[in-house]
Design an enzyme around this catalytic site. Structure first.
Site, PDB file in Angstrom:
ATOM      1  N   ARG A 119       0.854  -1.182   0.000  1.00  0.00           N
ATOM      2  CA  ARG A 119       0.000   0.000   0.000  1.00  0.00           C
ATOM      3  C   ARG A 119       0.891   1.233   0.000  1.00  0.00           C
ATOM      4  O   ARG A 119       2.102   1.132   0.192  1.00  0.00           O
ATOM      5  CB  ARG A 119      -0.942   0.006   1.209  1.00  0.00           C
ATOM      6  N   ASN A 126      -5.059   7.697   4.223  1.00  0.00           N
ATOM      7  CA  ASN A 126      -4.912   6.914   5.450  1.00  0.00           C
ATOM      8  C   ASN A 126      -3.454   6.915   5.875  1.00  0.00           C
ATOM      9  O   ASN A 126      -2.583   6.467   5.123  1.00  0.00           O
ATOM     10  CB  ASN A 126      -5.363   5.467   5.242  1.00  0.00           C
ATOM     11  N   GLU A 127      -3.184   7.449   7.069  1.00  0.00           N
ATOM     12  CA  GLU A 127      -1.843   7.418   7.649  1.00  0.00           C
ATOM     13  C   GLU A 127      -0.769   7.892   6.657  1.00  0.00           C
ATOM     14  O   GLU A 127       0.153   7.160   6.304  1.00  0.00           O
ATOM     15  CB  GLU A 127      -1.511   6.017   8.156  1.00  0.00           C
ATOM     16  N   GLU A 129      -8.040   4.768  15.298  1.00  0.00           N
ATOM     17  CA  GLU A 129      -7.577   3.378  15.233  1.00  0.00           C
ATOM     18  C   GLU A 129      -6.816   3.024  16.505  1.00  0.00           C
ATOM     19  O   GLU A 129      -6.056   3.835  17.035  1.00  0.00           O
ATOM     20  CB  GLU A 129      -6.636   3.143  14.042  1.00  0.00           C
ATOM     21  N   TRP A 163       2.140  -6.730  13.346  1.00  0.00           N
ATOM     22  CA  TRP A 163       3.336  -6.256  12.661  1.00  0.00           C
ATOM     23  C   TRP A 163       4.561  -6.117  13.555  1.00  0.00           C
ATOM     24  O   TRP A 163       5.619  -5.710  13.076  1.00  0.00           O
ATOM     25  CB  TRP A 163       3.052  -4.914  11.984  1.00  0.00           C
ATOM     26  N   GLU A 204      -2.825  -8.350   7.160  1.00  0.00           N
ATOM     27  CA  GLU A 204      -3.270  -8.070   8.528  1.00  0.00           C
ATOM     28  C   GLU A 204      -4.304  -9.076   9.026  1.00  0.00           C
ATOM     29  O   GLU A 204      -5.085  -8.775   9.926  1.00  0.00           O
ATOM     30  CB  GLU A 204      -3.821  -6.641   8.604  1.00  0.00           C
ATOM     31  N   LYS A 205      -4.260 -10.277   8.490  1.00  0.00           N
ATOM     32  CA  LYS A 205      -5.249 -11.289   8.904  1.00  0.00           C
ATOM     33  C   LYS A 205      -5.043 -11.754  10.340  1.00  0.00           C
ATOM     34  O   LYS A 205      -5.953 -12.312  10.956  1.00  0.00           O
ATOM     35  CB  LYS A 205      -5.221 -12.486   7.955  1.00  0.00           C
ATOM     36  N   HIS A 244      -4.257  -9.591  12.729  1.00  0.00           N
ATOM     37  CA  HIS A 244      -4.523  -8.422  13.563  1.00  0.00           C
ATOM     38  C   HIS A 244      -5.882  -8.600  14.227  1.00  0.00           C
ATOM     39  O   HIS A 244      -6.853  -9.020  13.614  1.00  0.00           O
ATOM     40  CB  HIS A 244      -4.523  -7.164  12.687  1.00  0.00           C
TER      41      HIS A 244
END
Length: 670
Positions: free
Chosen positions: A116, A154-155, A311, A319, A359-360, A362
């Site tokens: 990303r 985003n971020e 968030e 991570w 991110e599965k 997370h």
């Protein structure tokens, strides 16, 4: 709309929810999601953050049908939407059509698609495509009743803060032209007489790519300024479209706490409401102190206005090298800590745990196990609790102490070829903040341009880069009776990273009454003893200085080594200088200064208990008491709070003392 406090007013009370990524799931799951959101007490979701490829499957293809239906479902169930512009992850078709938009590293490596934020911030192709997408969304949903907030990108800067491609180089040269006006002004500012670096024209200037040796430090500093500005230009372009087509709906982009790459003072000025992503580490015993510091920054960025926690992790992230989950009660405690320090939203990444992708693993509000999980039970229970805190929304806090935070100084401090590479901003700041946190002292962060008259004490843990006008403001503050405390390695260079001649801390020499003759950094593992006037001993690590008083009195002197007998800490009137790094022991010196200045803590709380107060626009006050320990603690309350009710425990009997269980929280209302 936002009210005078800067909070979202279309949704009453405190916001509760998280990132919702329905494009990862078949449509039959969506109806269940909305039903469960209502059960959990969710009031807002962030929608569409990474949905660019779903919304725009091709250059001239648009698919809004799924989003239309979802917005209607969410609105029908009373769930407001923070609608994202989805521009953080360009789709494959755009990248393959325009591979030049991919970012390039300082070593000349072009990064690939498959993660990303794979774009050059200066790319006109990316910028045009992002604005086009934002416009399409705003045209369609700008007046939709479900949309209570717009979420740009985003971020920013999370993965790509800079790009060294030809397009970025051209943009950098344009930026330099606007900053300096001509090449001779640049040559002067950059000190190009050193190492034969003189330029004949801006056309000869390139970004500070990997070079045989150290690059020009002023060039590197300007590059940091430029990179923050380049990403801010991207944000401004999207926000301009949203303001045009959806006037009155607030716009934000989510920050990443105390993040080096972006000057959040400049960024916050462009936001309608500040929002943050916070991921304290459950394995770090000081995580709650670092989090409090970050939250105080978020609250300070718009002059004390409430902010939004957009968030956080319900439990483990995915991570870190080892992703420790949050033990029972910790998610509640840390969420309420954000509220205690000014947040009007408690939101998470993410609503439903992903089945695929990076991110599965997370955590999520709705875990992989579903509604029969510990995580889901905590999600529902906390949603009900948060509704009880509706009166807190919009409340502000006040502080008698300020910490000066200057991003340009941060960037300059950590450039190469300094006396010690161990002088890092966060390493210097955290012990100072921790001392305030431990003593229950409220603190604001302020930019170097801030008016300081309302504070009893102003702390500057480091001001390596110190502009003359900043020094004048600080000197005026001290001359007016304010207590100014400066840390080591300060007043060394100007805004061009040129040395202030005549002895450091040059612009503040008269105010502080000292001259630094020579820096004396300490190697890893070394320490130097010093003694206060009353005989108490402390240890300096990382940094010491050969300090000569010129009107200041010695508060502490070195006991040993080549600096034995020389001052380590000095005072001239209400101006203090710490010429060494005391680490956690700085609390001893700061505590004395706070007492001298008449600073009072929020509450004389026992060790391990955090206390803050938020005052609502209507005059109500809320005292937050948070027990960060694993043992029960009895808190003695001030007289004015002994009759206050606990919003989280209505059955708790008011009285002069209150018992907090392990990881427990009380919110007293009066």
């Amino acid at each position: 709309m936002t009210d005078a406090t800067g909070t979202v007013t279309r949704v009453p009370g405190l916001l509760y929810g998280g990132d919702y990524n329905p494009e990862q799931w078949p449509e039959e799951v969506w109806a269940e999601d909305v039903k469960l959101m209502r059960e959990a007490g969710v009031t807002m979701v962030t929608l569409g953050v990474f949905a660019w490829a779903r919304i725009q499957p091709g250059p001239e293809e648009w698919d809004f049908g799924w989003l239309d239906g979802l917005l209607e479902q969410l609105h029908a169930h009373g769930v407001a939407v923070d609608l994202a512009t989805a521009t953080a992850s360009p789709p494959a078709w755009l990248v393959r059509s325009h591979p030049e938009l991919l970012p390039v590293t300082a070593d000349g490596v072009r990064l690939e698609f498959g993660s990303r934020q794979h774009y050059c911030p200066s790319s006109p192709v990316y910028r045009a495509a992002a604005v086009r997408l934002a416009r399409a969304l705003a045209e369609r949903y700008g007046k939709h009743p479900a949309v209570a907030l717009w979420h740009v990108h985003n971020e920013y800067g999370d993965h790509v803060t800079e790009c060294f491609c030809a397009e970025s180089a051209a943009h950098f040269r344009r930026w330099l032209g606007e900053r300096y006006g001509g090449i001779e002004a640049l040559n002067s500012a950059w000190g190009t007489g050193f190492w034969s670096q003189h330029y004949r024209s801006l056309g000869e200037v390139e970004p500070p790519r990997t070079a045989p040796g150290p690059v020009n430090p002023t060039q590197a500093l300007d590059w940091r300024r430029f990179c923050s500005d380049a990403l801010l230009e991207c944000y401004r372009a999207e926000k301009a479209v949203l303001d045009e087509l959806a006037p009155g709906t607030p716009v934000t982009t989510n920050f990443m706490s105390m993040f080096k790459a972006l000057d959040y003072w400049a960024w916050a000025a462009e936001e309608d409401v500040v929002s943050d992503d916070a991921y304290p580490d459950p394995a770090d015993p000081d995580a709650h102190v670092h989090a409090a510091m970050n939250y105080d920054l978020m609250r300070s960025l718009k002059g004390g206005a409430p902010w939004l926690l957009l968030e956080q992790a319900p439990s483990a992230v995915s991570w870190r090298p080892v992703n420790v989950p949050k033990r029972p009660g910790l998610q509640r405690l840390w969420s309420l800590q954000a509220v205690a320090r000014g947040a009007d939203a408690v939101m998470y990444f993410q609503w439903r745990a992903s089945r695929a992708g990076a991110e599965k693993h997370h955590s999520a509000l709705l875990p992989h196990r579903g509604t029969d999980s510990r995580g889901w039970r905590e999600t529902v229970r906390f949603g009900a609790e948060l509704r009880r805190l509706a009166p807190v929304a919009g409340g502000r806090s006040t502080a008698q102490v300020a910490i000066v935070l200057d991003w340009e100084n941060w960037w300059a401090l950590e450039l190469e070829d300094h006396p010690s590479a161990r002088m890092r901003w966060l390493d210097l700041l955290r012990p100072w903040y921790a001392a305030l946190h431990r003593s229950g002292t409220a603190v604001d962060f302020v930019p170097p341009t801030a008016e300081l008259d309302g504070y009893r004490v102003v702390l500057a843990p480091n001001l390596y880069l110190l502009r003359e006008r900043t020094a004048q403001r600080l000197a005026g503050y001290a001359a007016g009776g304010g207590h100014l405390v400066c840390g080591p390695f300060s007043g060394v260079v100007d805004e061009h990273d040129h040395i202030h001649l005549g002895g450091y801390p040059a612009p503040l020499r008269e105010t502080l009454g000292v001259v630094v003759d020579e820096f004396w950094p300490l190697p890893e593992g070394a320490a130097t003893r010093l003694s206060l006037a009353d005989g108490r001993q402390l240890s300096a690590t990382r940094w010491t200085e050969w300090l000569e008083p010129h009107g200041a009195e010695a508060v502490a002197r070195y006991d040993e080594g080549p600096l034995a007998g020389l001052p380590a800490v000095t005072r001239r009137g209400t101006a203090w200088y710490l010429g060494c790094d005391l680490g956690p022991q700085v609390a001893v010196v700061l505590g004395e200064i706070l007492r001298t200045a008449g600073v009072t803590p929020v509450l004389a709380a026992p060790e391990g208990v955090e206390a803050t107060v938020r005052r609502s626009p209507g005059g109500a006050e809320h005292l937050f008491l948070l027990n960060h320990t694993d043992r029960p603690i009895v808190v003695t309350l001030p007289a004015e709070w002994t009759t206050a009710n606990d919003l989280l425990a209505p059955d708790r009997v008011p009285g002069p003392a209150l018992t907090l269980g392990p990881l427990d929280v009380a919110v007293l209302h009066r």
